[in-house]
Structure formats: C-alpha cells, structure tokens
Enzyme design. Structure first.
Site, PDB file in Angstrom:
ATOM      1  CG  ASP A   1      38.349  47.210  41.977  1.00 37.49           C
ATOM      2  OD1 ASP A   1      38.797  46.304  41.655  1.00 37.49           O
ATOM      3  OD2 ASP A   1      37.360  47.086  43.147  1.00 37.49           O
TER       4      ASP A   1
ATOM      5  CG  MET B   1      31.989  47.057  41.607  1.00 37.24           C
ATOM      6  SD  MET B   1      34.387  47.024  41.839  1.00 37.24           S
ATOM      7  CE  MET B   1      34.445  45.412  41.896  1.00 37.24           C
TER       8      MET B   1
ATOM      9  CG  ASP C   1      39.827  45.016  46.579  1.00 39.61           C
ATOM     10  OD1 ASP C   1      38.401  46.060  46.635  1.00 39.61           O
ATOM     11  OD2 ASP C   1      40.418  44.949  45.979  1.00 39.61           O
TER      12      ASP C   1
ATOM     13  CG  MET D   1      33.162  45.442  47.543  1.00 43.65           C
ATOM     14  SD  MET D   1      34.692  44.415  46.597  1.00 43.65           S
ATOM     15  CE  MET D   1      36.260  44.815  47.739  1.00 43.65           C
TER      16      MET D   1
END
Ligand code: DX5
Ligand code: ZN
Length: 230
Positions: free
Chosen positions: A179, A141, A36, A69
């Site tokens: 996720d 997500m 991540d 992200m």
C-alpha cells in the site's frame, strides 16, 4: 498462482459522490475496495469511521479491505467488523505487543472477518511474525501511513520477501498486500517480491480511466508475480 487482487483506495476518490465512485471502481474490475481509516493520532490525518464503511458496504458487492491507521485498534475493531469490513487490517505498532496482536487477529476472525496486520516502512516484521499463523493478510506499507499520493519506497520489498518466505516455510496461505505509491510500474516490483494484493489510490481515482489503470496494475503484477521461494 495466487490470485492478484487490486484494491483501489477511496482516499483519493471524490467524496461528494462516493457511491458513484466505488460503483465505478467495481465496474472497472476492482477486486476489493480499500477504506483508509485515520484517527489524527496514530497518523497526522483524519478520515472516517465505521459509518462511512457501512455506507460503502451498501454500494458494492466486492469485499471491503479496511485499513485501520488508528491508536488502540482493539477498542475500535468490533465497530468496523460490525460495519461490514470483510478484511480488517490494523497496525502491529499500534498494538501493545505480540500478545495483543495475536488476540486482535483472533478476535477479528471470531467476528467472521478476515484478519490482517500492517507495518509502516520503519517498523520490523518481527512485530507480528510470531502471530503469522493467525493472519489471513499482511500489509507492508510502501509509504508512511497518513496520506495518498506519496512516492513508493522499494526498500520495503525486503519485508515482503521475508513474509513470503516465512509463510511458505510454515505452510501458511497468506495474502501479502502493498500500500502506497502503487502504479503499473511499482506493482510489478511488489509482485516480483511476492505480493498479490495491490492497493492503488491516486493512480486509479485521479485518472479518467479506472478500468485502464486497474487493468494495468493487474496485468503488470500478474506478469511479474513469483511463486515459491525467492
Ligand atoms: C496511506 C494509505 C493508502 C493510500 C494509498 O496512508 O494507507 O491506502 O491511500 O494511496 P496512493 O496509492 O495514492 O499512494
Ligand atoms: Zn491504506
């Protein structure tokens, strides 16, 4: 049946011993290692960049599933491809429209990496649907990107079903990843909607039994995975 893949997120790992942690996850049966990457701008949290991805790459032989992200994914995607990402997923809402989504997916593939596109819970799949033929993976997500250990949002399964339906109708072979807040119970919900890649951070790394938890996610997902149109 499409293979169920369990992708433990190192966000919940002990970074003092990252090598030991990712090797333990691999030995415990993980199919992928989920990395991540957060920039403190697209999300209100900061994690790590390509240097850590490169280090993790040297520790395991299973593929790295890198989740960006970050704002301006086009600027940084090449560095993550070079660092050893096997799958590179960026957020559609961070790209400047469908043209850039398409270009990014193509650029990642041209670098020899499997391209993927993600959306946060409040963002529609229409942000990438017209570029679906360019993607190997779609990440829906099930929490807002930014932090581990949040509660699973079942309402996003509608988007999993929509992507699954579009992929089947268009004859595309796409991995659908969920996720956020995944455990054995919610993995079953994801797989029933058509997801086959399950990310689990907290559930795996904050347990004393990585193999048990990875096996529980896989077992629940395999039991409830649905082929075909839903
Ligand atoms: C959230 C991250 C997730 C997160 C999942 O921003 O993208 O990968 O680590 O963590 P859990 O499984 O703890 O919800
Ligand atoms: Zn993630």
């Amino acid at each position: 049946m499409k293979k169920i893949l369990v992708s433990p997120s190192i966000l919940s790992a002990d970074f003092r011993a990252l090598e030991r942690e990712v090797k333990a996850a691999e030995d415990a049966g993980a199919d992928l290692i989920h990395c991540d990457v957060m920039d403190g701008h697209f999300v209100p949290n900061l994690t790590f960049g390509p240097l850590v991805v490169e280090a993790v790459k040297k520790c395991v032989s299973i593929p790295l599933d890198v989740h960006l992200m970050i704002s301006d994914p086009a600027k940084y995607a090449p560095a993550f491809c070079g660092a050893g990402a096997d799958i590179l997923v960026f957020h559609a809402e961070a790209a400047g429209g469908i043209g850039e989504v398409r270009e990014l997916l193509d650029g990642i593939r041209a670098a020899g990496v499997r391209p993927g596109v993600a959306v946060n819970p409040d963002k529609p799949v229409s942000l990438f649907m017209d570029a679906l033929d360019r993607a190997d993976q779609v990440l829906i997500m099930s929490v807002y990107a930014g932090f581990g250990g949040q509660k699973f949002m079942p309402e996003v399964m509608e988007k999993v079903r929509a992507v699954r339906k579009a992929a089947l109708e268009r004859g595309l072979d796409i991995d659908i990843e969920v996720d956020g807040g995944v455990n054995a119970e919610t993995a079953a919900v994801c797989a029933a909607a058509g997801a086959n890649v399950l990310v689990a951070g907290n559930y795996v790394f904050n347990s004393g039994d990585y193999a048990g938890r990875i096996g529980a996610v896989r077992g629940a997902a395999e039991k409830s995975y649905k082929e075909g149109l839903l």
